[in-house]
Design a protein around this motif. Structure first.
Motif, PDB file in Angstrom:
ATOM      1  N   LEU A  98      16.057 -29.905  40.267  1.00  0.00           N
ATOM      2  CA  LEU A  98      16.771 -30.061  39.156  1.00  0.00           C
ATOM      3  C   LEU A  98      18.373 -29.030  38.953  1.00  0.00           C
ATOM      4  O   LEU A  98      19.025 -30.254  38.179  1.00  0.00           O
ATOM      5  CB  LEU A  98      16.325 -30.350  37.092  1.00  0.00           C
ATOM      6  N   VAL A  99      18.392 -28.514  39.805  1.00  0.00           N
ATOM      7  CA  VAL A  99      19.985 -27.989  40.286  1.00  0.00           C
ATOM      8  C   VAL A  99      20.013 -27.921  41.418  1.00  0.00           C
ATOM      9  O   VAL A  99      19.330 -27.681  42.170  1.00  0.00           O
ATOM     10  CB  VAL A  99      19.217 -26.321  39.456  1.00  0.00           C
ATOM     11  N   SER A 100      20.995 -28.430  41.544  1.00  0.00           N
ATOM     12  CA  SER A 100      21.997 -27.450  42.616  1.00  0.00           C
ATOM     13  C   SER A 100      22.046 -25.755  42.753  1.00  0.00           C
ATOM     14  O   SER A 100      22.223 -25.409  42.061  1.00  0.00           O
ATOM     15  CB  SER A 100      23.099 -28.175  42.761  1.00  0.00           C
ATOM     16  N   LEU A 101      22.164 -25.568  44.843  1.00  0.00           N
ATOM     17  CA  LEU A 101      22.455 -24.524  44.601  1.00  0.00           C
ATOM     18  C   LEU A 101      23.824 -23.896  44.227  1.00  0.00           C
ATOM     19  O   LEU A 101      23.869 -22.686  43.564  1.00  0.00           O
ATOM     20  CB  LEU A 101      22.140 -24.736  45.976  1.00  0.00           C
ATOM     21  N   SER A 102      24.892 -24.392  44.172  1.00  0.00           N
ATOM     22  CA  SER A 102      25.950 -24.049  43.919  1.00  0.00           C
ATOM     23  C   SER A 102      26.332 -23.618  42.199  1.00  0.00           C
ATOM     24  O   SER A 102      26.849 -22.720  42.218  1.00  0.00           O
ATOM     25  CB  SER A 102      26.837 -24.894  44.861  1.00  0.00           C
ATOM     26  N   ARG A 103      25.325 -24.808  41.630  1.00  0.00           N
ATOM     27  CA  ARG A 103      25.463 -24.049  39.889  1.00  0.00           C
ATOM     28  C   ARG A 103      24.821 -23.092  39.936  1.00  0.00           C
ATOM     29  O   ARG A 103      25.059 -23.192  39.096  1.00  0.00           O
ATOM     30  CB  ARG A 103      24.730 -26.036  39.622  1.00  0.00           C
ATOM     31  N   VAL A 104      23.649 -23.137  40.233  1.00  0.00           N
ATOM     32  CA  VAL A 104      22.936 -21.868  40.022  1.00  0.00           C
ATOM     33  C   VAL A 104      23.647 -20.837  39.700  1.00  0.00           C
ATOM     34  O   VAL A 104      23.952 -19.560  39.379  1.00  0.00           O
ATOM     35  CB  VAL A 104      21.383 -21.106  40.529  1.00  0.00           C
ATOM     36  N   LEU A 105      24.034 -20.605  41.295  1.00  0.00           N
ATOM     37  CA  LEU A 105      25.434 -19.663  41.560  1.00  0.00           C
ATOM     38  C   LEU A 105      27.097 -19.284  41.547  1.00  0.00           C
ATOM     39  O   LEU A 105      27.327 -18.935  41.415  1.00  0.00           O
ATOM     40  CB  LEU A 105      25.374 -20.141  43.233  1.00  0.00           C
ATOM     41  N   ARG A 106      27.331 -20.333  40.394  1.00  0.00           N
ATOM     42  CA  ARG A 106      28.385 -20.803  40.237  1.00  0.00           C
ATOM     43  C   ARG A 106      27.797 -20.526  37.978  1.00  0.00           C
ATOM     44  O   ARG A 106      28.377 -19.468  37.527  1.00  0.00           O
ATOM     45  CB  ARG A 106      28.937 -21.849  39.290  1.00  0.00           C
ATOM     46  N   ASN A 107      26.921 -19.584  37.900  1.00  0.00           N
ATOM     47  CA  ASN A 107      26.926 -19.372  36.233  1.00  0.00           C
ATOM     48  C   ASN A 107      27.238 -17.872  36.319  1.00  0.00           C
ATOM     49  O   ASN A 107      26.600 -16.916  36.919  1.00  0.00           O
ATOM     50  CB  ASN A 107      24.985 -19.045  36.894  1.00  0.00           C
ATOM     51  N   PRO A 108      27.986 -18.582  35.979  1.00  0.00           N
ATOM     52  CA  PRO A 108      28.801 -16.438  35.410  1.00  0.00           C
ATOM     53  C   PRO A 108      28.363 -15.364  35.817  1.00  0.00           C
ATOM     54  O   PRO A 108      28.603 -14.314  35.518  1.00  0.00           O
ATOM     55  CB  PRO A 108      29.860 -16.996  34.012  1.00  0.00           C
ATOM     56  N   THR A 109      26.783 -15.501  35.069  1.00  0.00           N
ATOM     57  CA  THR A 109      26.136 -14.127  34.681  1.00  0.00           C
ATOM     58  C   THR A 109      25.059 -13.710  35.871  1.00  0.00           C
ATOM     59  O   THR A 109      25.844 -12.520  36.450  1.00  0.00           O
ATOM     60  CB  THR A 109      24.634 -14.095  33.952  1.00  0.00           C
ATOM     61  N   VAL A 110      25.145 -14.854  36.834  1.00  0.00           N
ATOM     62  CA  VAL A 110      24.067 -14.455  38.044  1.00  0.00           C
ATOM     63  C   VAL A 110      25.826 -14.013  39.066  1.00  0.00           C
ATOM     64  O   VAL A 110      25.488 -12.792  39.361  1.00  0.00           O
ATOM     65  CB  VAL A 110      23.763 -15.392  38.583  1.00  0.00           C
ATOM     66  N   LYS A 111      26.540 -14.192  39.143  1.00  0.00           N
ATOM     67  CA  LYS A 111      27.841 -13.840  39.858  1.00  0.00           C
ATOM     68  C   LYS A 111      28.110 -12.637  39.303  1.00  0.00           C
ATOM     69  O   LYS A 111      28.571 -11.674  40.860  1.00  0.00           O
ATOM     70  CB  LYS A 111      29.151 -15.181  39.496  1.00  0.00           C
ATOM     71  N   SER A 112      28.658 -12.358  38.359  1.00  0.00           N
ATOM     72  CA  SER A 112      28.791 -11.376  38.373  1.00  0.00           C
ATOM     73  C   SER A 112      27.748 -10.193  38.348  1.00  0.00           C
ATOM     74  O   SER A 112      28.339  -9.315  38.766  1.00  0.00           O
ATOM     75  CB  SER A 112      29.507 -11.076  36.480  1.00  0.00           C
ATOM     76  N   LYS A 165      18.278 -32.959  31.673  1.00  0.00           N
ATOM     77  CA  LYS A 165      18.368 -34.347  32.919  1.00  0.00           C
ATOM     78  C   LYS A 165      16.809 -34.375  33.580  1.00  0.00           C
ATOM     79  O   LYS A 165      16.607 -35.614  33.464  1.00  0.00           O
ATOM     80  CB  LYS A 165      18.941 -33.174  34.674  1.00  0.00           C
ATOM     81  N   PHE A 166      15.739 -33.310  32.978  1.00  0.00           N
ATOM     82  CA  PHE A 166      14.581 -33.837  32.933  1.00  0.00           C
ATOM     83  C   PHE A 166      14.180 -34.930  31.849  1.00  0.00           C
ATOM     84  O   PHE A 166      13.485 -35.951  32.638  1.00  0.00           O
ATOM     85  CB  PHE A 166      13.537 -32.373  32.740  1.00  0.00           C
ATOM     86  N   ASN A 167      14.840 -34.924  30.881  1.00  0.00           N
ATOM     87  CA  ASN A 167      14.420 -35.869  30.203  1.00  0.00           C
ATOM     88  C   ASN A 167      15.179 -36.922  30.247  1.00  0.00           C
ATOM     89  O   ASN A 167      14.454 -38.632  29.750  1.00  0.00           O
ATOM     90  CB  ASN A 167      14.952 -35.696  28.628  1.00  0.00           C
ATOM     91  N   SER A 168      16.513 -36.803  30.563  1.00  0.00           N
ATOM     92  CA  SER A 168      16.736 -38.363  30.561  1.00  0.00           C
ATOM     93  C   SER A 168      15.860 -38.831  32.857  1.00  0.00           C
ATOM     94  O   SER A 168      16.011 -39.857  32.666  1.00  0.00           O
ATOM     95  CB  SER A 168      18.431 -38.304  31.633  1.00  0.00           C
TER      96      SER A 168
END
Ligand code: TRP
Length: 334
Positions: A98-112, A165-168
């Motif tokens: 339910l998550v795109s790879l680019s979205r996880v890599l854009r996560n600010p916490t993960v990024k920093s 996303k899951f619920n919808s």
């Protein structure tokens, strides 16, 4: 019914006073008002410590002792070891769709964190997607609220996205959690640097003995422009006074010290000695409780077993509903 909250830590070394003001103190309070789960996130810890499993393993025991010694009460709080609840790992796999790879890599916490850790071109995939596994943590336990520091807000945001996303897609199964942001400013290190951190060597640990705490307090940074006790000093932003404000219950004493410091009528030594006494007042009962639990390993094991059992109960029920909603609950094997 009480609202449910979930907090968690990656086991990686001993907890210090920064953790105490930032989250532990709060958890001790919250356990009376909420149904609290505290997750020892050893699976998450392995995402950036996969090459040092010994450290993660040893830190689990250390973390439990830290929790119990600050007064997290196993009668009120469920302490769960993440790796012992396989439903979390299974949910992670499903949520990954339910998550795109680019979205996880854009996560600010993960990024920093990726920058900090200097992974370069070889970011472990498990690390990159840990926000998804954190979404599994949070939803597995059906948390209404997640008390976190500022740096974790993007994690909860991402969890909320996954839930929606899951619920919808599959129907209303998962609970969308809210952030409960603490109003505790981050505690500076004993050297005045922005935060206490093991790698900076500026921590006072909850498990430090008196002698060690004394040494650390007496060598704390103060106003760098004040050379003699008779110089007028600055209280604002001065680590020793930040700590007085955080730990000294005697407000009159703090006021008096601040006034005299500003006027050049008190030496650093007195200010620090009084701070040492204030910190000891907090650490003494913590040390006593730690000693008690350290000498009763069976009791600690019982607490952990009970937590894992309760954790599995709740998480496997979530997993059951998730699988049913995703049409992968089959009847052909009973
Ligand atoms: N990511 C958190 C940290 O690094 C630890 C954590 C894991 C957590 N799972 C969680 C926090 C679930 C809150 C809820 O500190």
């Amino acid at each position: 019914m009480k609202k449910r909250i979930l907090t968690g830590d990656r086991p990686s070394g001993r907890l210090h006073l920064g953790h105490f003001v930032g989250s532990l103190q709060n958890r001790v309070k919250l356990q009376d008002e909420y149904e609290q789960f505290v997750l020892i996130a050893d699976v998450q810890a392995l995402t950036d410590n996969y090459d040092n499993p010994e450290k993660v393993r040893n830190s689990v025991k250390e973390l439990v002792l830290d929790y119990l010694s600050v007064g997290i009460d196993p009668q009120k709080t469920t302490i769960v070891v993440q790796s012992m609840v396989p439903a979390i790992a299974e949910l992670t796999v499903y949520y990954l769709n339910l998550v795109s790879l680019s979205r996880v890599l854009r996560n600010p916490t993960v990024k920093s964190e990726i920058e900090q850790k200097g992974f370069g071109e070889s970011i472990p995939a498990g690390f990159a997607i840990y926000p998804v596994s954190q979404a599994a943590d949070i939803t597995a336990f059906g948390a209404d609220l997640v008390p976190v520091g500022e740096d974790q807000i993007p994690m909860i945001e991402q969890t909320r996205e996954i839930v929606r996303k899951f619920n919808s897609l599959y129907g209303e199964v998962l609970k969308e959690p809210e952030v409960l942001v603490g109003n505790f400013p981050r505690l500076v290190g004993t050297d005045g640097k922005a935060k206490m951190s093991k790698s900076l060597g500026n921590c006072i640990y909850l498990s430090d003995d008196s002698e060690t705490v004394k040494k650390k307090v007496m060598s704390m940074f103060t106003d760098p422009n004040r050379l003699k006790p008779t110089d007028k000093g600055t209280v604002e932003g001065n680590p020793v006074f930040i700590y007085h404000d955080a730990f000294n219950e005697n407000l009159g004493e703090i006021e008096d010290l601040k006034n005299r410091y500003r006027e050049g009528q008190v030496g650093d030594v007195e200010v620090k000695q009084k701070l040492f006494v204030a910190i000891e007042k907090i650490l003494t009962p913590i040390r006593e409780r730690r000693k008690r639990y350290e000498s009763d390993e069976e009791e600690v094991n019982r607490i952990l077993s009970k937590g894992v059992m309760r954790g599995n109960e709740v998480a496997s029920e979530t997993l059951r509903k998730v699988k049913q909603a995703m049409k992968i609950s089959y009847e052909f094997i009973k």
